[in-house]
Design a protein around this motif. Sequence first.
Motif, mmCIF file in Angstrom:
data_model
loop_
_atom_site.group_PDB
_atom_site.id
_atom_site.type_symbol
_atom_site.label_atom_id
_atom_site.label_comp_id
_atom_site.label_asym_id
_atom_site.label_seq_id
_atom_site.Cartn_x
_atom_site.Cartn_y
_atom_site.Cartn_z
ATOM 1 N N LEU A 39 0.674 -1.364 -0.042
ATOM 2 C CA LEU A 39 0.360 -0.319 -0.216
ATOM 3 C C LEU A 39 1.125 1.476 -0.320
ATOM 4 O O LEU A 39 0.474 2.391 -1.153
ATOM 5 C CB LEU A 39 -1.239 -0.137 0.940
ATOM 6 C CG LEU A 39 -2.217 1.287 1.638
ATOM 7 C CD1 LEU A 39 -2.750 1.353 0.266
ATOM 8 C CD2 LEU A 39 -2.469 0.834 2.764
ATOM 9 N N ALA A 43 0.811 3.791 -2.406
ATOM 10 C CA ALA A 43 0.046 5.608 -2.532
ATOM 11 C C ALA A 43 1.467 6.297 -3.455
ATOM 12 O O ALA A 43 1.432 7.138 -3.932
ATOM 13 C CB ALA A 43 1.038 6.062 -1.253
ATOM 14 N N HIS A 87 -7.157 13.688 -1.493
ATOM 15 C CA HIS A 87 -7.669 12.202 -0.864
ATOM 16 C C HIS A 87 -6.054 11.144 -0.431
ATOM 17 O O HIS A 87 -6.094 10.613 0.007
ATOM 18 C CB HIS A 87 -8.203 11.398 -1.544
ATOM 19 C CG HIS A 87 -9.323 12.085 -1.562
ATOM 20 N ND1 HIS A 87 -10.763 12.544 -0.409
ATOM 21 C CD2 HIS A 87 -10.971 12.442 -2.706
ATOM 22 C CE1 HIS A 87 -11.154 13.038 -0.331
ATOM 23 N NE2 HIS A 87 -11.058 12.933 -2.106
ATOM 24 N N LEU A 88 -5.596 11.241 -1.945
ATOM 25 C CA LEU A 88 -4.244 10.713 -1.767
ATOM 26 C C LEU A 88 -2.568 11.261 -0.367
ATOM 27 O O LEU A 88 -2.293 10.424 -0.064
ATOM 28 C CB LEU A 88 -3.410 10.426 -2.886
ATOM 29 C CG LEU A 88 -1.771 9.924 -3.058
ATOM 30 C CD1 LEU A 88 -2.274 8.566 -2.659
ATOM 31 C CD2 LEU A 88 -1.472 9.971 -4.033
ATOM 32 N N LEU A 91 -4.251 9.039 2.873
ATOM 33 C CA LEU A 91 -3.712 7.971 2.842
ATOM 34 C C LEU A 91 -2.310 7.801 2.830
ATOM 35 O O LEU A 91 -1.979 6.991 3.928
ATOM 36 C CB LEU A 91 -4.640 7.593 1.518
ATOM 37 C CG LEU A 91 -3.124 5.958 1.063
ATOM 38 C CD1 LEU A 91 -3.858 5.144 2.138
ATOM 39 C CD2 LEU A 91 -3.926 5.394 -0.301
ATOM 40 N N SER A 92 -1.224 8.948 1.979
ATOM 41 C CA SER A 92 0.293 9.342 2.437
ATOM 42 C C SER A 92 0.499 9.233 3.993
ATOM 43 O O SER A 92 1.285 8.470 4.663
ATOM 44 C CB SER A 92 0.902 10.248 1.669
ATOM 45 O OG SER A 92 0.251 9.504 0.188
ATOM 46 N N THR A 94 -1.780 8.586 6.724
ATOM 47 C CA THR A 94 -1.936 7.879 7.432
ATOM 48 C C THR A 94 -0.513 6.502 7.544
ATOM 49 O O THR A 94 -0.302 5.833 8.502
ATOM 50 C CB THR A 94 -3.116 6.943 7.387
ATOM 51 O OG1 THR A 94 -4.329 7.883 7.556
ATOM 52 C CG2 THR A 94 -3.490 5.465 8.105
ATOM 53 N N LEU A 152 -9.526 -2.708 2.739
ATOM 54 C CA LEU A 152 -8.719 -1.642 4.144
ATOM 55 C C LEU A 152 -9.616 -1.475 5.179
ATOM 56 O O LEU A 152 -8.313 -1.785 5.920
ATOM 57 C CB LEU A 152 -7.888 -0.598 3.129
ATOM 58 C CG LEU A 152 -7.067 -0.613 1.977
ATOM 59 C CD1 LEU A 152 -6.649 0.677 1.552
ATOM 60 C CD2 LEU A 152 -5.472 -1.426 2.554
ATOM 61 N N LEU A 158 -7.917 0.363 8.628
ATOM 62 C CA LEU A 158 -7.776 1.918 7.967
ATOM 63 C C LEU A 158 -9.299 2.243 7.979
ATOM 64 O O LEU A 158 -10.386 2.381 7.765
ATOM 65 C CB LEU A 158 -7.530 1.377 6.742
ATOM 66 C CG LEU A 158 -5.748 2.580 6.703
ATOM 67 C CD1 LEU A 158 -4.821 0.623 7.144
ATOM 68 C CD2 LEU A 158 -5.948 2.522 5.253
ATOM 69 N N ALA A 162 -8.411 7.373 5.043
ATOM 70 C CA ALA A 162 -7.491 6.821 4.838
ATOM 71 C C ALA A 162 -8.127 6.097 3.530
ATOM 72 O O ALA A 162 -7.377 5.717 2.912
ATOM 73 C CB ALA A 162 -6.183 6.190 5.330
ATOM 74 N N CYS A 163 -9.105 5.994 3.227
ATOM 75 C CA CYS A 163 -9.752 5.076 2.193
ATOM 76 C C CYS A 163 -10.294 6.140 0.698
ATOM 77 O O CYS A 163 -11.429 5.561 0.257
ATOM 78 C CB CYS A 163 -10.574 3.581 2.665
ATOM 79 S SG CYS A 163 -10.062 2.934 4.326
#
Length: 220
Positions: A39, A43, A87-88, A91-92, A94, A152, A158, A162-163
Amino acid sequence: MTRTPQDVLAAAVRGLAPDEDANRLVPEFAAGRAPLAALTAFALEQRHIITGDRHAFRHLARERTGEPAARAFFAALAEGEDLALDHLAALSGTLGLDRAVADDYEPLAGCQAYPAYTAWLALNAEPVDVVVALSANFAAWGGCCAAMGRALRAHYGLPDGACAFFDFFARPDPRLRERSLAAVGEGLAAGRLTGAARRYGRLLQEYELMFWNTLADRTL
């Protein structure tokens, strides 16, 4: 028989549907077996892919087509990439990926073949053919993102934030659907839709599969 935009897009999605067994990474996440390193690599690779695709879509909107519906379609895609980057970033964060880590990361050729081909399409392909090819690919990509979002949450704990990257692509946007239909309608009326649309779509699907499987080869 006269083809409608709905016919064209439905045939592309149906005819270019990927082989689900060919993707070696998403099923590993779905089963909770993939390491978080996969993951993390996802990312970091997506940071390059999204910024590259955003430039390609802007070029298509501003330089390659004078037809309003096609311009609106590609402009909407470019705006969507801006949201995807936000949004990325969640995630990054997290995953503990800061700017220094992202800047030092060396992307993999197998993962970056997709945006390289998108750039080629932006420079060389008939824009309405690109609309059809991308529409077919987005259907497949959305299915993978939906599976990732579920996995996830269920197996990796997560949070929703993060999703959100996966949720964003998993949910079909009805406005984008309307724009794609309008763009294909323009192309049909102008006689611009060509047989190359299927080839472009097939290659996009294969490059996306290469993305997933390159990550699988590196991290599993």
